[in-house]
Write a protein that holds these residues in place. Structure first.
Motif, PDB file in Angstrom:
ATOM      1  N   VAL A 130       0.884  -1.162   0.000  1.00 55.91           N
ATOM      2  CA  VAL A 130       0.000   0.000   0.000  1.00 55.91           C
ATOM      3  C   VAL A 130       0.922   1.212   0.000  1.00 55.91           C
ATOM      4  N   ASP A 131       1.048   1.869  -1.152  1.00 56.04           N
ATOM      5  CA  ASP A 131       1.994   2.974  -1.284  1.00 56.04           C
ATOM      6  C   ASP A 131       1.529   4.221  -0.546  1.00 56.04           C
ATOM      7  N   SER A 132       0.257   4.554  -0.659  1.00 55.23           N
ATOM      8  CA  SER A 132      -0.269   5.720   0.051  1.00 55.23           C
ATOM      9  C   SER A 132      -1.774   5.567   0.167  1.00 55.23           C
ATOM     10  N   PHE A 133      -2.327   6.252   1.157  1.00 51.90           N
ATOM     11  CA  PHE A 133      -3.775   6.232   1.297  1.00 51.90           C
ATOM     12  C   PHE A 133      -4.235   7.368   2.188  1.00 51.90           C
ATOM     13  N   ASP A 134      -5.455   7.808   1.940  1.00 53.17           N
ATOM     14  CA  ASP A 134      -6.169   8.719   2.818  1.00 53.17           C
ATOM     15  C   ASP A 134      -7.653   8.421   2.616  1.00 53.17           C
ATOM     16  N   SER A 135      -8.522   9.259   3.142  1.00 53.03           N
ATOM     17  CA  SER A 135      -9.954   8.965   3.097  1.00 53.03           C
ATOM     18  C   SER A 135     -10.559   9.119   1.701  1.00 53.03           C
ATOM     19  N   GLU A 136      -9.781   9.661   0.744  1.00 55.87           N
ATOM     20  CA  GLU A 136     -10.305   9.870  -0.604  1.00 55.87           C
ATOM     21  C   GLU A 136      -9.550   9.124  -1.697  1.00 55.87           C
ATOM     22  N   GLU A 137      -8.369   8.564  -1.368  1.00 58.45           N
ATOM     23  CA  GLU A 137      -7.581   7.917  -2.425  1.00 58.45           C
ATOM     24  C   GLU A 137      -6.610   6.896  -1.843  1.00 58.45           C
ATOM     25  N   PHE A 138      -6.520   5.764  -2.521  1.00 57.41           N
ATOM     26  CA  PHE A 138      -5.559   4.721  -2.190  1.00 57.41           C
ATOM     27  C   PHE A 138      -4.700   4.457  -3.418  1.00 57.41           C
ATOM     28  N   LEU A 139      -3.422   4.170  -3.207  1.00 55.39           N
ATOM     29  CA  LEU A 139      -2.534   3.736  -4.273  1.00 55.39           C
ATOM     30  C   LEU A 139      -1.939   2.403  -3.849  1.00 55.39           C
ATOM     31  N   LEU A 140      -2.310   1.348  -4.566  1.00 56.23           N
ATOM     32  CA  LEU A 140      -1.875  -0.002  -4.248  1.00 56.23           C
ATOM     33  C   LEU A 140      -0.907  -0.492  -5.312  1.00 56.23           C
ATOM     34  N   GLU A 141       0.234  -1.032  -4.890  1.00 56.18           N
ATOM     35  CA  GLU A 141       1.133  -1.690  -5.829  1.00 56.18           C
ATOM     36  C   GLU A 141       0.717  -3.150  -5.880  1.00 56.18           C
ATOM     37  N   THR A 142       0.347  -3.617  -7.068  1.00 57.38           N
ATOM     38  CA  THR A 142      -0.098  -4.997  -7.226  1.00 57.38           C
ATOM     39  C   THR A 142       0.842  -5.741  -8.169  1.00 57.38           C
ATOM     40  N   GLU A 143       0.645  -7.025  -8.256  1.00 59.27           N
ATOM     41  CA  GLU A 143       1.466  -7.842  -9.155  1.00 59.27           C
ATOM     42  C   GLU A 143       1.254  -7.476 -10.616  1.00 59.27           C
ATOM     43  N   LEU A 144       0.152  -6.809 -10.931  1.00 57.38           N
ATOM     44  CA  LEU A 144      -0.165  -6.457 -12.313  1.00 57.38           C
ATOM     45  C   LEU A 144      -0.104  -4.963 -12.586  1.00 57.38           C
ATOM     46  N   GLY A 145       0.462  -4.192 -11.673  1.00 58.54           N
ATOM     47  CA  GLY A 145       0.597  -2.757 -11.875  1.00 58.54           C
ATOM     48  C   GLY A 145       0.059  -1.985 -10.692  1.00 58.54           C
ATOM     49  N   PHE A 146       0.196  -0.666 -10.751  1.00 60.47           N
ATOM     50  CA  PHE A 146      -0.317   0.191  -9.691  1.00 60.47           C
ATOM     51  C   PHE A 146      -1.811   0.401  -9.890  1.00 60.47           C
ATOM     52  N   LEU A 147      -2.570   0.250  -8.804  1.00 56.36           N
ATOM     53  CA  LEU A 147      -4.021   0.410  -8.838  1.00 56.36           C
ATOM     54  C   LEU A 147      -4.392   1.609  -7.985  1.00 56.36           C
ATOM     55  N   ASN A 148      -5.076   2.579  -8.597  1.00 52.21           N
ATOM     56  CA  ASN A 148      -5.513   3.794  -7.919  1.00 52.21           C
ATOM     57  C   ASN A 148      -7.005   3.673  -7.626  1.00 52.21           C
ATOM     58  N   VAL A 149      -7.379   3.883  -6.361  1.00 49.19           N
ATOM     59  CA  VAL A 149      -8.776   3.799  -5.932  1.00 49.19           C
ATOM     60  C   VAL A 149      -9.185   5.165  -5.395  1.00 49.19           C
ATOM     61  N   LYS A 150     -10.301   5.703  -5.892  1.00 50.63           N
ATOM     62  CA  LYS A 150     -10.784   7.007  -5.444  1.00 50.63           C
ATOM     63  C   LYS A 150     -12.198   6.866  -4.897  1.00 50.63           C
TER      64      LYS A 150
ATOM     65  N   TYR B   5      -6.025   1.128 -13.184  1.00 44.01           N
ATOM     66  CA  TYR B   5      -4.596   0.840 -13.199  1.00 44.01           C
ATOM     67  C   TYR B   5      -3.871   2.019 -13.824  1.00 44.01           C
ATOM     68  N   LEU B   6      -2.751   2.406 -13.234  1.00 44.70           N
ATOM     69  CA  LEU B   6      -1.992   3.546 -13.745  1.00 44.70           C
ATOM     70  C   LEU B   6      -1.098   3.177 -14.908  1.00 44.70           C
ATOM     71  N   ASP B   7      -0.748   1.899 -15.025  1.00 40.44           N
ATOM     72  CA  ASP B   7       0.026   1.434 -16.171  1.00 40.44           C
ATOM     73  C   ASP B   7      -0.559   0.112 -16.627  1.00 40.44           C
ATOM     74  N   GLY B   8      -0.365  -0.212 -17.909  1.00 42.63           N
ATOM     75  CA  GLY B   8      -0.966  -1.414 -18.454  1.00 42.63           C
ATOM     76  C   GLY B   8      -0.197  -2.680 -18.190  1.00 42.63           C
ATOM     77  N   ALA B   9       1.063  -2.567 -17.808  1.00 44.35           N
ATOM     78  CA  ALA B   9       1.897  -3.747 -17.595  1.00 44.35           C
ATOM     79  C   ALA B   9       2.158  -3.925 -16.109  1.00 44.35           C
ATOM     80  N   GLY B  10       2.881  -4.966 -15.789  1.00 48.00           N
ATOM     81  CA  GLY B  10       3.287  -5.195 -14.411  1.00 48.00           C
ATOM     82  C   GLY B  10       4.251  -4.115 -13.968  1.00 48.00           C
ATOM     83  N   PRO B  11       4.459  -3.986 -12.656  1.00 45.15           N
ATOM     84  CA  PRO B  11       5.345  -2.934 -12.163  1.00 45.15           C
ATOM     85  C   PRO B  11       6.773  -3.117 -12.660  1.00 45.15           C
ATOM     86  N   ASP B  12       7.379  -2.023 -13.094  1.00 45.62           N
ATOM     87  CA  ASP B  12       8.758  -2.019 -13.558  1.00 45.62           C
ATOM     88  C   ASP B  12       9.651  -1.740 -12.365  1.00 45.62           C
ATOM     89  N   LYS B  13      10.368  -2.749 -11.906  1.00 44.73           N
ATOM     90  CA  LYS B  13      11.170  -2.603 -10.694  1.00 44.73           C
ATOM     91  C   LYS B  13      12.388  -1.709 -10.896  1.00 44.73           C
TER      92      LYS B  13
END
Length: 95
Positions: free
Chosen positions: A30-50, A77-85
């Motif tokens: 879980v990269d960042s979060f607050d009451s209005e937005e979450f940024l999750l790093e997943t196996e398939l890319g970054f997922l932004n939840v609002k 998803y913020l990118d179409g591919a898996g996370p680029d390490k």
């Protein structure tokens, strides 16, 4: 399921129930979060939840599971591919 090469098949599930409960599997961090937005790093890319009044109901990174409660307005998803390490998150944003 997605084959990421080398025979490793990744499976991710995103389940939304009545826009009030969001369950995501395959979460690495879980990269960042607050009451209005979450940024999750997943196996398939970054997922932004609002949304509104968002909070973590369940977090188990060993199993890769995050459950978020609140009013979910959007997720993408913020990118179409898996996370680029080789690049950090900001490096991906400012290509």
């Amino acid at each position: 399921m997605v084959d990421l090469g080398g025979g490793k098949t990744k499976r991710q599930e995103v389940r939304l129930l009545n826009r009030r409960l969001l369950e995501v599997t395959g979460v690495l961090n879980v990269d960042s979060f607050d009451s209005e937005e979450f940024l999750l790093e997943t196996e398939l890319g970054f997922l932004n939840v609002k949304g509104q009044n968002l909070h973590i109901k369940n977090l188990n990174l060993e199993q890769g599971l995050v459950t978020i409660e609140g009013t979910v307005n959007a997720f993408a998803y913020l990118d179409g591919a898996g996370p680029d390490k080789s690049k950090g998150f900001l490096g991906k944003l400012f290509k």
